[in-house]
Design a protein around this motif. Sequence first.
Motif, PDB file in Angstrom:
ATOM      1  N   LEU A 131      42.371  -1.686  40.499  1.00  0.00           N
ATOM      2  CA  LEU A 131      41.039  -1.355  39.983  1.00  0.00           C
ATOM      3  C   LEU A 131      40.136  -0.807  41.081  1.00  0.00           C
ATOM      4  O   LEU A 131      39.175  -0.091  40.806  1.00  0.00           O
ATOM      5  N   THR A 132      40.429  -1.173  42.314  1.00  0.00           N
ATOM      6  CA  THR A 132      39.568  -0.755  43.423  1.00  0.00           C
ATOM      7  C   THR A 132      39.656   0.739  43.687  1.00  0.00           C
ATOM      8  O   THR A 132      38.780   1.308  44.316  1.00  0.00           O
ATOM      9  N   ASP A 133      40.752   1.377  43.258  1.00  0.00           N
ATOM     10  CA  ASP A 133      40.892   2.810  43.505  1.00  0.00           C
ATOM     11  C   ASP A 133      41.854   3.479  42.518  1.00  0.00           C
ATOM     12  O   ASP A 133      41.424   4.200  41.622  1.00  0.00           O
ATOM     13  N   ALA A 134      43.152   3.212  42.646  1.00  0.00           N
ATOM     14  CA  ALA A 134      44.166   4.042  41.975  1.00  0.00           C
ATOM     15  C   ALA A 134      43.995   4.094  40.451  1.00  0.00           C
ATOM     16  O   ALA A 134      44.049   5.175  39.859  1.00  0.00           O
ATOM     17  N   MET A 135      43.778   2.942  39.830  1.00  0.00           N
ATOM     18  CA  MET A 135      43.678   2.930  38.375  1.00  0.00           C
ATOM     19  C   MET A 135      42.403   3.645  37.919  1.00  0.00           C
ATOM     20  O   MET A 135      42.427   4.462  36.986  1.00  0.00           O
ATOM     21  N   ALA A 136      41.306   3.373  38.595  1.00  0.00           N
ATOM     22  CA  ALA A 136      40.040   4.013  38.237  1.00  0.00           C
ATOM     23  C   ALA A 136      40.117   5.521  38.466  1.00  0.00           C
ATOM     24  O   ALA A 136      39.621   6.316  37.665  1.00  0.00           O
ATOM     25  N   THR A 137      40.765   5.929  39.554  1.00  0.00           N
ATOM     26  CA  THR A 137      40.892   7.364  39.852  1.00  0.00           C
ATOM     27  C   THR A 137      41.742   8.057  38.788  1.00  0.00           C
ATOM     28  O   THR A 137      41.410   9.143  38.313  1.00  0.00           O
ATOM     29  N   GLY A 138      42.852   7.427  38.420  1.00  0.00           N
ATOM     30  CA  GLY A 138      43.713   8.008  37.393  1.00  0.00           C
ATOM     31  C   GLY A 138      42.992   8.113  36.061  1.00  0.00           C
ATOM     32  O   GLY A 138      43.108   9.117  35.350  1.00  0.00           O
ATOM     33  N   TYR A 139      42.224   7.068  35.739  1.00  0.00           N
ATOM     34  CA  TYR A 139      41.473   7.078  34.473  1.00  0.00           C
ATOM     35  C   TYR A 139      40.446   8.213  34.478  1.00  0.00           C
ATOM     36  O   TYR A 139      40.330   8.966  33.517  1.00  0.00           O
ATOM     37  N   GLN A 140      39.723   8.328  35.592  1.00  0.00           N
ATOM     38  CA  GLN A 140      38.708   9.385  35.660  1.00  0.00           C
ATOM     39  C   GLN A 140      39.346  10.773  35.591  1.00  0.00           C
ATOM     40  O   GLN A 140      38.786  11.697  34.997  1.00  0.00           O
ATOM     41  N   ALA A 141      40.544  10.906  36.185  1.00  0.00           N
ATOM     42  CA  ALA A 141      41.231  12.200  36.143  1.00  0.00           C
ATOM     43  C   ALA A 141      41.471  12.622  34.695  1.00  0.00           C
ATOM     44  O   ALA A 141      41.265  13.777  34.324  1.00  0.00           O
ATOM     45  N   ALA A 142      41.905  11.676  33.870  1.00  0.00           N
ATOM     46  CA  ALA A 142      42.143  11.991  32.458  1.00  0.00           C
ATOM     47  C   ALA A 142      40.820  12.210  31.732  1.00  0.00           C
ATOM     48  O   ALA A 142      40.700  13.111  30.896  1.00  0.00           O
ATOM     49  N   GLU A 143      39.828  11.404  32.083  1.00  0.00           N
ATOM     50  CA  GLU A 143      38.522  11.534  31.437  1.00  0.00           C
ATOM     51  C   GLU A 143      37.908  12.913  31.683  1.00  0.00           C
ATOM     52  O   GLU A 143      37.298  13.507  30.789  1.00  0.00           O
ATOM     53  N   MET A 144      38.097  13.428  32.904  1.00  0.00           N
ATOM     54  CA  MET A 144      37.518  14.735  33.248  1.00  0.00           C
ATOM     55  C   MET A 144      38.165  15.873  32.462  1.00  0.00           C
ATOM     56  O   MET A 144      37.654  16.988  32.443  1.00  0.00           O
ATOM     57  N   CYS A 145      39.317  15.606  31.834  1.00  0.00           N
ATOM     58  CA  CYS A 145      39.953  16.629  30.992  1.00  0.00           C
ATOM     59  C   CYS A 145      39.203  16.815  29.684  1.00  0.00           C
ATOM     60  O   CYS A 145      39.439  17.787  28.968  1.00  0.00           O
ATOM     61  N   GLY A 146      38.334  15.873  29.349  1.00  0.00           N
ATOM     62  CA  GLY A 146      37.551  15.988  28.111  1.00  0.00           C
ATOM     63  C   GLY A 146      38.420  15.995  26.869  1.00  0.00           C
ATOM     64  O   GLY A 146      38.174  16.767  25.936  1.00  0.00           O
ATOM     65  N   LEU A 147      39.422  15.168  26.815  1.00  0.00           N
ATOM     66  CA  LEU A 147      40.388  15.180  25.709  1.00  0.00           C
ATOM     67  C   LEU A 147      39.722  14.763  24.393  1.00  0.00           C
ATOM     68  O   LEU A 147      38.946  13.807  24.347  1.00  0.00           O
ATOM     69  N   GLN A 148      40.058  15.492  23.347  1.00  0.00           N
ATOM     70  CA  GLN A 148      39.552  15.170  22.004  1.00  0.00           C
ATOM     71  C   GLN A 148      40.680  14.651  21.108  1.00  0.00           C
ATOM     72  O   GLN A 148      40.441  13.966  20.123  1.00  0.00           O
ATOM     73  N   GLY A 149      41.906  15.014  21.451  1.00  0.00           N
ATOM     74  CA  GLY A 149      43.058  14.585  20.658  1.00  0.00           C
ATOM     75  C   GLY A 149      44.096  15.689  20.555  1.00  0.00           C
ATOM     76  O   GLY A 149      43.745  16.853  20.360  1.00  0.00           O
ATOM     77  N   ASP A 150      45.383  15.307  20.782  1.00  0.00           N
ATOM     78  CA  ASP A 150      46.538  16.201  20.608  1.00  0.00           C
ATOM     79  C   ASP A 150      46.696  17.298  21.666  1.00  0.00           C
ATOM     80  O   ASP A 150      47.478  18.222  21.467  1.00  0.00           O
ATOM     81  N   GLU A 151      45.969  17.229  22.753  1.00  0.00           N
ATOM     82  CA  GLU A 151      46.146  18.238  23.803  1.00  0.00           C
ATOM     83  C   GLU A 151      47.414  17.970  24.616  1.00  0.00           C
ATOM     84  O   GLU A 151      47.911  16.843  24.666  1.00  0.00           O
ATOM     85  N   ARG A 204      48.995   7.488  31.666  1.00  0.00           N
ATOM     86  CA  ARG A 204      48.728   6.481  30.622  1.00  0.00           C
ATOM     87  C   ARG A 204      47.298   6.627  30.083  1.00  0.00           C
ATOM     88  O   ARG A 204      47.053   6.445  28.898  1.00  0.00           O
ATOM     89  N   SER A 205      46.371   6.970  30.971  1.00  0.00           N
ATOM     90  CA  SER A 205      44.986   7.155  30.521  1.00  0.00           C
ATOM     91  C   SER A 205      44.874   8.345  29.578  1.00  0.00           C
ATOM     92  O   SER A 205      44.081   8.326  28.632  1.00  0.00           O
ATOM     93  N   ALA A 206      45.667   9.388  29.847  1.00  0.00           N
ATOM     94  CA  ALA A 206      45.646  10.552  28.948  1.00  0.00           C
ATOM     95  C   ALA A 206      46.095  10.137  27.546  1.00  0.00           C
ATOM     96  O   ALA A 206      45.504  10.578  26.553  1.00  0.00           O
ATOM     97  N   TRP A 207      47.095   9.268  27.469  1.00  0.00           N
ATOM     98  CA  TRP A 207      47.501   8.751  26.152  1.00  0.00           C
ATOM     99  C   TRP A 207      46.361   7.963  25.518  1.00  0.00           C
ATOM    100  O   TRP A 207      46.095   8.101  24.318  1.00  0.00           O
ATOM    101  N   LEU A 208      45.694   7.128  26.339  1.00  0.00           N
ATOM    102  CA  LEU A 208      44.567   6.344  25.811  1.00  0.00           C
ATOM    103  C   LEU A 208      43.505   7.234  25.190  1.00  0.00           C
ATOM    104  O   LEU A 208      42.828   6.850  24.244  1.00  0.00           O
ATOM    105  N   MET A 209      43.349   8.438  25.756  1.00  0.00           N
ATOM    106  CA  MET A 209      42.292   9.341  25.276  1.00  0.00           C
ATOM    107  C   MET A 209      42.817  10.311  24.229  1.00  0.00           C
ATOM    108  O   MET A 209      42.137  11.275  23.885  1.00  0.00           O
ATOM    109  N   GLY A 210      44.024  10.074  23.772  1.00  0.00           N
ATOM    110  CA  GLY A 210      44.510  10.813  22.600  1.00  0.00           C
ATOM    111  C   GLY A 210      45.351  12.041  22.882  1.00  0.00           C
ATOM    112  O   GLY A 210      45.511  12.882  21.987  1.00  0.00           O
TER     113      GLY A 210
END
Lengths: 148, 386
Positions: free
Chosen positions: B159-179, B195-201
């Motif tokens: 949580l201190t770095d790697a997981m949060a960074t990976g999550y933000q990387a997927a978040e910055m893609c602005g995924l709406q679903g099925d991309e 895994r975060s990209a899957w979480l965001m659809g």
Amino acid sequence: MLPIDEIRGVDDVSRRPGHEGFRPVAPWPNARIPPASQPGRPSVPVRTRAGKPMTPVFGTSSPLRGVSGMIRRWAYTFPEHRARRWLLLILADRVEATGPRLRRLAPLAVPLLFATFAAFRPRARMGRVRVSMLHLPRDSGSRLATGR
Amino acid sequence: MKAITYDGPFHVRLRDKPFSRIEHPQDAILRVTAAGICGSDLHLLHGLVPDTRVGFTLGHEMVGVIEETGPECTGLKKGDRVLVPFQIFCGSCYYCQQGLTACCENTNPAGDLATGCYGYAHITGGYDGGQAEYVRIPFADVCAEKIPDDLSDLDALPLTDAMATGYQAAEMCGLQGDETVVVFGCGPVGLYAMRSAWLMGAGRVIAVDHVPYRLEFAKNWAGAEPLNFREVDVVSAIRSMTEDRGAHCTIDAVGCEAAGSPVQRALGIYGKLYGGSAQALNWCIHATRKGGTVSVVGVYGPPWTLLDFGTAMNKQLTIRTGQVSVKRYIPRLIDHIRAGRLQSESIFTHRLPLEEAPKAYRLFAQKKDGCIKVALFPRGEPTTIH
């Protein structure tokens, strides 16, 4: 860990913490405004933030020292958008790294140096006239090999 | 106290250093119970980041127990078990108030490049890191987060770095679903991004690397389709998998030590003529469809990068970048860990005592022995590998 099918799409846009408006614009809990100032000297030169006050906290690890410290101090006089700042910092890193490099080489280099010195026996050669310096390394090598 | 220090390019060294001490009223001293080795530690190790000083303590991923607090550190007390985001931030400046703690302007006297970071080059403020028995935590009651009792140290460490960074990387893609999302790099950050990209659809996740065991791990752990760039022309392969258009989004989770281009490596890494190899980022630009998004969390050193920016402009790409502002992601990520959607412990393939850090760095840097991520234990508790 849950399979992909069960996690897919759980985080819609409104649940993403980086989403605009997710968190109100406000100080974080326990923050002081303004923060107290740290006494002492930072390990990076203050002048690097020309026109800005010193930050309230700073690191004190590995202060500037020696030749590399002088180069770093000079580097930090240039702003961040100038390449010379970064190139000088990289140069300083290489200069500083020679110390540990020599220390690691010492166990091998020091005995070799002594052996070479012993083989040359410079005192024994004082006053002699050497016709060809080209033979000097070869003679030294054979002295080492034969022990004479 | 024992600490793992930088000892010139390609070398780390266990040293005895003076104990960390309170230097500011809001400081605390953390007794480190577990510290991680991050991919960006390798950029330091390989001499790619300017002003990396011999003798400073490495490590910006750590969890531990509060040992001592300063007079104004009222939000924490001795004995609290906490995780520490890798950035140091004040919580009150213009950027912090907006949630951008990674941009705090009150902790890095070296400039505006970044906020203060633990155990990084002095261009981020000159703070000692957490691969040690103790470490000073500035603004401790603002930055540090108490670890819930149901989470182990290894749950909390990424949580201190790697997981949060990976999550933000997927978040910055602005995924709406099925991309379709392509993640370059199957290290810990890349795996969490998948895994975060899957979480965001995301509809499809493709993992690119050249290390077979890491691709296998990405396939099994993150459900990604593996693509080895040593075996195929990676951009052509991605285009052929996506109706010849390219992916909707690509994520650069590699940074300045990318393989795949001898010229980039010769000039950027071995020659140190610029901030590392930009090969992964160039591939991202070429593998993204027109109008798509490139999300960059890989680290690049100053001063510049040999980047094909003209193509990015002509393809109308959105390029999003940034160090993750860890603090704001912690609650949501803890939810995911508790629900079993993200997992921490299984990513730590190697768990070693602090004294074995030089070996750990070697394994991690050379990608040997199936190494994905290493946890170091200053108290030497677990000593097993795998």
